[in-house]
Design a protein around this motif. Structure first.
Motif, PDB file in Angstrom:
ATOM      1  N   TRP A 247       0.839  -1.201   0.000  1.00 19.32           N
ATOM      2  CA  TRP A 247       0.000   0.000   0.000  1.00 19.32           C
ATOM      3  C   TRP A 247       0.867   1.241   0.000  1.00 19.32           C
ATOM      4  N   CYS A 248       0.229   2.355  -0.338  1.00 19.36           N
ATOM      5  CA  CYS A 248       0.964   3.612  -0.497  1.00 19.36           C
ATOM      6  C   CYS A 248       0.053   4.766  -0.115  1.00 19.36           C
ATOM      7  N   TYR A 249       0.613   5.746   0.575  1.00 23.96           N
ATOM      8  CA  TYR A 249      -0.092   6.993   0.879  1.00 23.96           C
ATOM      9  C   TYR A 249       0.471   8.066  -0.049  1.00 23.96           C
ATOM     10  N   GLU A 250      -0.291   8.432  -1.056  1.00 23.68           N
ATOM     11  CA  GLU A 250       0.190   9.432  -2.014  1.00 23.68           C
ATOM     12  C   GLU A 250       0.214  10.827  -1.406  1.00 23.68           C
ATOM     13  N   GLN A 251      -0.788  11.128  -0.578  1.00 24.26           N
ATOM     14  CA  GLN A 251      -0.877  12.433   0.073  1.00 24.26           C
ATOM     15  C   GLN A 251      -1.172  12.242   1.559  1.00 24.26           C
ATOM     16  N   PRO A 252      -0.193  11.765   2.306  1.00 26.35           N
ATOM     17  CA  PRO A 252      -0.424  11.506   3.727  1.00 26.35           C
ATOM     18  C   PRO A 252      -0.599  12.797   4.524  1.00 26.35           C
ATOM     19  N   PHE A 253      -1.148  12.632   5.716  1.00 30.54           N
ATOM     20  CA  PHE A 253      -1.286  13.767   6.622  1.00 30.54           C
ATOM     21  C   PHE A 253       0.092  14.256   7.061  1.00 30.54           C
ATOM     22  N   ASP A 254       0.103  15.431   7.665  1.00 34.15           N
ATOM     23  CA  ASP A 254       1.366  16.078   8.017  1.00 34.15           C
ATOM     24  C   ASP A 254       2.284  15.174   8.840  1.00 34.15           C
ATOM     25  N   GLU A 255       1.708  14.400   9.771  1.00 33.06           N
ATOM     26  CA  GLU A 255       2.521  13.584  10.662  1.00 33.06           C
ATOM     27  C   GLU A 255       3.291  12.501   9.907  1.00 33.06           C
ATOM     28  N   ALA A 256       2.817  12.150   8.715  1.00 29.62           N
ATOM     29  CA  ALA A 256       3.435  11.066   7.956  1.00 29.62           C
ATOM     30  C   ALA A 256       3.862  11.514   6.567  1.00 29.62           C
ATOM     31  N   VAL A 257       4.063  12.813   6.376  1.00 28.97           N
ATOM     32  CA  VAL A 257       4.301  13.331   5.031  1.00 28.97           C
ATOM     33  C   VAL A 257       5.559  12.728   4.393  1.00 28.97           C
ATOM     34  N   ARG A 258       6.509  12.285   5.192  1.00 25.86           N
ATOM     35  CA  ARG A 258       7.754  11.745   4.627  1.00 25.86           C
ATOM     36  C   ARG A 258       7.528  10.459   3.830  1.00 25.86           C
ATOM     37  N   ILE A 259       6.471   9.707   4.122  1.00 18.39           N
ATOM     38  CA  ILE A 259       6.253   8.443   3.416  1.00 18.39           C
ATOM     39  C   ILE A 259       5.457   8.615   2.138  1.00 18.39           C
ATOM     40  N   ALA A 260       5.177   9.835   1.751  1.00 19.63           N
ATOM     41  CA  ALA A 260       4.397  10.078   0.531  1.00 19.63           C
ATOM     42  C   ALA A 260       5.025   9.359  -0.661  1.00 19.63           C
ATOM     43  N   GLY A 261       4.216   8.571  -1.358  1.00 21.96           N
ATOM     44  CA  GLY A 261       4.674   7.892  -2.553  1.00 21.96           C
ATOM     45  C   GLY A 261       5.510   6.654  -2.304  1.00 21.96           C
ATOM     46  N   HIS A 262       5.786   6.322  -1.047  1.00 21.74           N
ATOM     47  CA  HIS A 262       6.575   5.139  -0.725  1.00 21.74           C
ATOM     48  C   HIS A 262       5.657   3.921  -0.568  1.00 21.74           C
ATOM     49  N   LEU A 263       6.244   2.736  -0.724  1.00 23.17           N
ATOM     50  CA  LEU A 263       5.474   1.497  -0.674  1.00 23.17           C
ATOM     51  C   LEU A 263       5.829   0.685   0.561  1.00 23.17           C
ATOM     52  N   CYS A 264       4.811   0.135   1.196  1.00 20.94           N
ATOM     53  CA  CYS A 264       4.981  -0.760   2.337  1.00 20.94           C
ATOM     54  C   CYS A 264       4.347  -2.105   1.986  1.00 20.94           C
ATOM     55  N   PHE A 265       5.006  -3.198   2.324  1.00 19.28           N
ATOM     56  CA  PHE A 265       4.555  -4.536   1.949  1.00 19.28           C
ATOM     57  C   PHE A 265       4.144  -5.323   3.184  1.00 19.28           C
ATOM     58  N   LEU A 266       2.995  -5.981   3.096  1.00 13.50           N
ATOM     59  CA  LEU A 266       2.545  -6.880   4.161  1.00 13.50           C
ATOM     60  C   LEU A 266       1.368  -7.688   3.641  1.00 13.50           C
ATOM     61  N   ALA A 267       1.546  -8.979   3.521  1.00 16.36           N
ATOM     62  CA  ALA A 267       0.484  -9.885   3.086  1.00 16.36           C
ATOM     63  C   ALA A 267       0.989 -11.307   3.234  1.00 16.36           C
TER      64      ALA A 267
END
Length: 280
Positions: A247-267
């Motif tokens: 999953w990816c947060y393209e436009q995260p909230f301010d607290e998580a803005v650094r992860i914008a556009g990054h991918l996290c894997f879990l399944a």
């Protein structure tokens, strides 16, 4: 916070003061040098510091600068406002009642806006039990009973943000490898590590370090009250598909803005290895 499923990220609900081993949960942590005297089911009442509003359609049901949060063992925080901060003309008294052994007998109202009627959407404790006296004269609204909630002028989703829930994002040069079926699908030494209250650390990798040609957009979207709207990707490898693998947060909230556009894997079927150690 890790994997969110559809609509609302369930990991957003796993721990604060009242859940997942927090100090006000029915089973508080054992790693303390104190005990909490009193009932196993605990209530904590605190003023909410900002204006809140709730809308049904275009009609404002609730508008308050005097809200409070009730922190209650094993439950998410619940917002209560003075009865005077609800639009009386939108309320229709209901015959529905419930009993809480910790707060007392609740009465209910349905809410009408034009032709729409939402039954038993609002409740209050007219005569709260001893130890919950601060509930008198206040009411709560089911989150899903209305169309929109606002914290000041920012719309919030899922539930009101808990002031005891925190997110920290840090750059890390640790060696992160993501595998599926023995195939490396991502490798990075420039990931971001996201730590969230009571949850496992998650590593968010830049797209440049991911074999994005193996990913396909998913129809799944979820919302985290602390990070924002997430979109998902399914993983397609030779003869295998893992749905919603990342999953990816393209436009995260301010607290998580650094992860914008990054991918996290879990399944299921995905393995994340950090400095040679496989994450559980």
């Amino acid at each position: 916070m890790g994997r969110a499923h559809r609509h609302t990220d369930p990991e957003a609900q796993t721990m604060t003061l009242t859940l997942g081993g927090g100090p006000l949960a029915s089973r508080p942590p054992e790693t303390v040098n104190y005990t909490i005297d009193g009932p196993a089911h605990r209530l904590l009442w605190q003023r909410f510091p900002r204006r809140v509003r709730a809308l049904l359609g275009s009609s404002t049901l609730l508008d308050s600068t005097d809200a409070a949060l009730l922190h209650e063992s094993n439950l998410l925080p619940q917002l209560y406002v003075p009865l005077a901060d609800l639009r009386e003309e939108m309320l229709e008294e209901s015959a529905h009642t419930t009993h809480c052994p910790f707060k007392g007998d609740a009465r209910y109202w349905s809410v009408r806006a034009g032709d729409r009627l939402v039954e038993n959407a609002v409740w209050s404790y007219p005569e709260p039990l001893e130890g919950a006296e601060w509930l008198k004269g206040r009411a709560a609204v089911y989150w899903s009973a209305v169309d929109a909630w606002f914290d000041e002028d920012e719309e919030v989703h899922g539930h009101v943000r808990d002031p005891y829930h925190r997110i920290d994002v840090r750059p890390t040069s640790r060696h992160v490898v993501v595998r599926a079926g023995g195939t490396d699908i991502a490798e990075s030494r420039r990931a971001y590590l996201l730590s969230e209250t009571g949850l496992p650390n998650r590593f968010y990798l830049p797209r440049q370090d991911v074999r994005t040609e193996l990913l396909r957009p998913s129809a799944t979207h979820t919302h985290c009250p602390y990070k924002g709207q997430a979109s998902y990707r399914s993983l397609h490898t030779a003869g295998s598909v893992i749905e919603d693998a990342a999953w990816c947060y393209e436009q995260p909230f301010d607290e998580a803005v650094r992860i914008a556009g990054h991918l996290c894997f879990l399944a299921d079927g995905i393995e994340t290895v950090v400095d040679g150690t496989t994450l559980s």
